[in-house]
Design a protein around this motif. Sequence first.
Motif, PDB file in Angstrom:
ATOM      1  N   TYR A 156       0.813  -1.309  -0.021  1.00 28.93           N
ATOM      2  CA  TYR A 156      -0.039  -0.013  -0.061  1.00 28.93           C
ATOM      3  C   TYR A 156       0.928   1.426  -0.031  1.00 28.93           C
ATOM      4  CZ  TYR A 156      -3.117   3.510   1.765  1.00 28.93           C
ATOM      5  OH  TYR A 156      -3.949   4.665   2.071  1.00 28.93           O
ATOM      6  N   SER A 159       2.790   1.687  -3.328  1.00 27.93           N
ATOM      7  CA  SER A 159       1.870   1.777  -4.162  1.00 27.93           C
ATOM      8  C   SER A 159       1.853   3.588  -4.583  1.00 27.93           C
ATOM      9  CB  SER A 159       0.697   1.530  -4.044  1.00 27.93           C
ATOM     10  OG  SER A 159      -0.098   2.282  -3.028  1.00 27.93           O
ATOM     11  N   PHE A 160       2.189   4.154  -3.788  1.00 28.24           N
ATOM     12  CA  PHE A 160       2.080   5.750  -4.098  1.00 28.24           C
ATOM     13  C   PHE A 160       3.401   6.030  -4.929  1.00 28.24           C
ATOM     14  CE2 PHE A 160      -0.637   5.667  -0.407  1.00 28.24           C
ATOM     15  CZ  PHE A 160      -1.538   6.429  -0.534  1.00 28.24           C
ATOM     16  N   ILE A 300      -2.903   2.493  -6.435  1.00 30.07           N
ATOM     17  CA  ILE A 300      -2.855   2.433  -4.829  1.00 30.07           C
ATOM     18  C   ILE A 300      -3.766   1.278  -4.528  1.00 30.07           C
ATOM     19  CG2 ILE A 300      -3.706   3.599  -2.863  1.00 30.07           C
ATOM     20  CD1 ILE A 300      -2.605   6.256  -4.402  1.00 30.07           C
TER      21      ILE A 300
END
Length: 548
Positions: A156, A159-160, A300
């Motif tokens: 998570y 993923s940015f 994301i």
Amino acid sequence: MAADGATHREPTDKEIRLVIAASSAGTIFEWYDFFIYGTLAALIGAAFFPSDNETLEILLVWAGFAVGFGFRPLGAILFGFLGDKLGRKYTFLVTVTLMGIATAGVGLIPGAASIGLAAPLIVLGLRILQGLALGGEYGGAAIYVAEHAPPEKRGYYTSFIQASVVGGFVLSIAVVAACRALIPADDFAAWGWRVPFLLSIILLAISLWMRLKLNESPVFQAMKAAGETAGNPFVESFTYPGNKKRIFVALFGVAGVLTVIWYTAFFYGLSFLRGPMRMEDSLTEWVMLISGLISMSFYIWVGRWSDKVGRKKPIIIGAIATLVFLFPIFWGLGALSNPGLASSAREAPVVVAGENCTYDPFASKQATECGRLLADLTSLGVSYAVADPYGEARATVGGEIIPIDMTDDAGRKAALQSALEAKGYDFSKQTPPPGSLIGIIALLCSLGMLSALTYGSVAALLAEMFPARIRYSSMSIPYHMGAGYLGGFLPLIAGYIVASTGNAYAGLWYCWGVMAFGLVVAWWGIPSGPPSDFEESGEDPPASPVLP
């Protein structure tokens, strides 16, 4: 935790948010710098690579685009070495500075009309610097976030970074669209296109300010305190037990898969709509902007999903879906953006015949009359078939021979275009109705989802595949070889295939082929099951801390 009991303080939630924000913002700005060249490809060609052959001009631009990508692996080696030896933070401070200066430099170079051959040579030199910088950026940002993230949220949080790569493309489109709105069209073509390049100085200042507020990665701090940093990270990347296989899988099964669909979704999609489909330039940019913004959320979501199902499943699903849906999606884009082109091609197909009827996209002037006919059709974006390779050069539209004076270059193309228009071909800029635009955005978003499935979990996956002491080098080298050569050369290779065949969809076969091979490698080599930290093999490798 580091080996030998070395400890470090776990970052707070506030510190992790700052890490993600600063790393993501820097990634957006750095990719903006790299992508603005491709976003302004047509104007770059006119300024630095002018040619009487329109196709050659744009191919030279994409060749310059590819040059930057070609040097990414060298940047990965250089900055990967520094990142594993000196630290993650200061290494990607250097990369973002180098990128910002090189990008601004493109905006300051006089055009070829003023300084001749020196203009494209300087541009290529700056693209080399950009490629070197980018080779160190992604690995640094991805590892920095991964080494701050708790294991259960690593997909998570990282993923940015992937979403930020799309953010760089979106920002480049947004800035170009804003400049077009504020600067008259003639002025934008003459000098206004330089403004987006010069803005990189402001973005550089913001990025440096944010990243200087960061601390070094806790994993690197622990390694340094324990005296466990690598002696020669580049050499160890290829001698560490099992690393050759991991690098091969990372190159073809991870980077190769993600990069070809990424560049197909965004740059090939942009060129396809703006080129052969003749959609109005500013409208194309807005469509790409909207679809890119929506697609950022997909990365994301996939990263977060991978924390539950593992890193392999999204990549395999994305690769299979790409093989199945790639061509249908682009057929849909063509039908919605320029429906008259497809119907005209069916009702009045173009057939060219003549002696030595071949087309060389890299020639400034074709050697034969038939080749010049093919060049004209390619510049018009018209599909064609080549028939009888002997006799006098001729073209037929819907079975009727077009009367053309083959000795008059300008008159030949005009006569050809006029005959095609009489048969229903429309060469005006297209403005699809609102319903079609919604469909185009939906199809572009579906390409964004295919990209997200193959890319959203990659930073976490690569960080988990390699030991911490050589992580920067080991993940950066295969990633940038795949992204640099397999992906960065995609616009050039696909453009050459389209120009050579006269088929606007033929370039997609390059993406399809690389994806098919990458799927096999990914299925074989990417670890299955829940996400897990890197584990030492039983071959007595040097001690190395794992992710926190």
